[in-house]
Design an enzyme around this catalytic site. Sequence first.
Site, short mmCIF file in Angstrom:
data_model
loop_
_atom_site.label_atom_id
_atom_site.label_comp_id
_atom_site.label_asym_id
_atom_site.label_seq_id
_atom_site.Cartn_x
_atom_site.Cartn_y
_atom_site.Cartn_z
N TYR A 55 -1.67 -0.77 10.54
CA TYR A 55 -1.68 -1.25 9.16
C TYR A 55 -0.43 -0.77 8.42
O TYR A 55 0.24 -1.56 7.73
CB TYR A 55 -2.94 -0.75 8.46
CG TYR A 55 -3.02 -1.03 6.97
CD1 TYR A 55 -3.32 -2.30 6.50
CD2 TYR A 55 -2.80 -0.02 6.04
CE1 TYR A 55 -3.41 -2.56 5.14
CE2 TYR A 55 -2.88 -0.26 4.68
CZ TYR A 55 -3.19 -1.53 4.23
OH TYR A 55 -3.26 -1.79 2.89
N SER B 77 0.86 -1.18 0.00
CA SER B 77 0.00 0.00 0.00
C SER B 77 0.89 1.23 0.00
O SER B 77 2.06 1.17 0.40
CB SER B 77 -0.88 0.01 1.26
OG SER B 77 -1.49 1.27 1.46
#
Length: 221
Positions: free
Chosen positions: A111, A98
Amino acid sequence: LMFIWLRSTLPQFASYLSSFQTDPSDPQQADKMFQQIPTVDVLVNNMGIFGPMAYDEIDDATWERFFKVNVLSGNRLAKHYLPAMLAQDFGRIIFIASEEAVMPSGEMPQYSMTKSMNLSLAKSLSKLTVGSHVTVNTVMPGSTLTEGVQKMLDDMYADSDLPKDQWEHDFMINHRPLSQIQRLIRPEEIGRLAVFVASPFASSFSGEALRADGGLVPTIF
């Protein structure tokens, strides 16, 4: 969780598809999968969990869960499948990370940490493939309209008077203003990049962090 792998008998690529339903964050379930599917030519580590969380509200159990699912699962699969790829001198391992890996938003530190770990792990594994036709890379999508992101939008705008067809635009303006495309990326757009990276045509790079973030990361490197 359903995982589908592209299987082949070299030199023919993509001879058939095989699927197996499992949760590789559970070592016992992963072992059963390894018995069912002992080798693969292409491994895409796409499994992951996310969610906005305030740092001071994240307990140790949550940190450990994100590490277990987002990092150890992919590492477990890579550790099993990489030796056979090296033995046959062909294979692809792709981690789906990401933009949070290189530009943490602060909205979900638990995350972001795991996505940075994906980059480091992929780079380390690529060092084991030197001189071979096995590659290990990471694809870094920007904000993508997955089922999880759709649920996040539903929760964010549940009490809003804003029409649903304007949620995406409002989210991008207020939460992802650096995006150049000013829309959520669609999963199939990331899928097309992953297919190329998995193919024999993507033979000239390994250990790379390949960005598909819609221009969200404001640097040239």
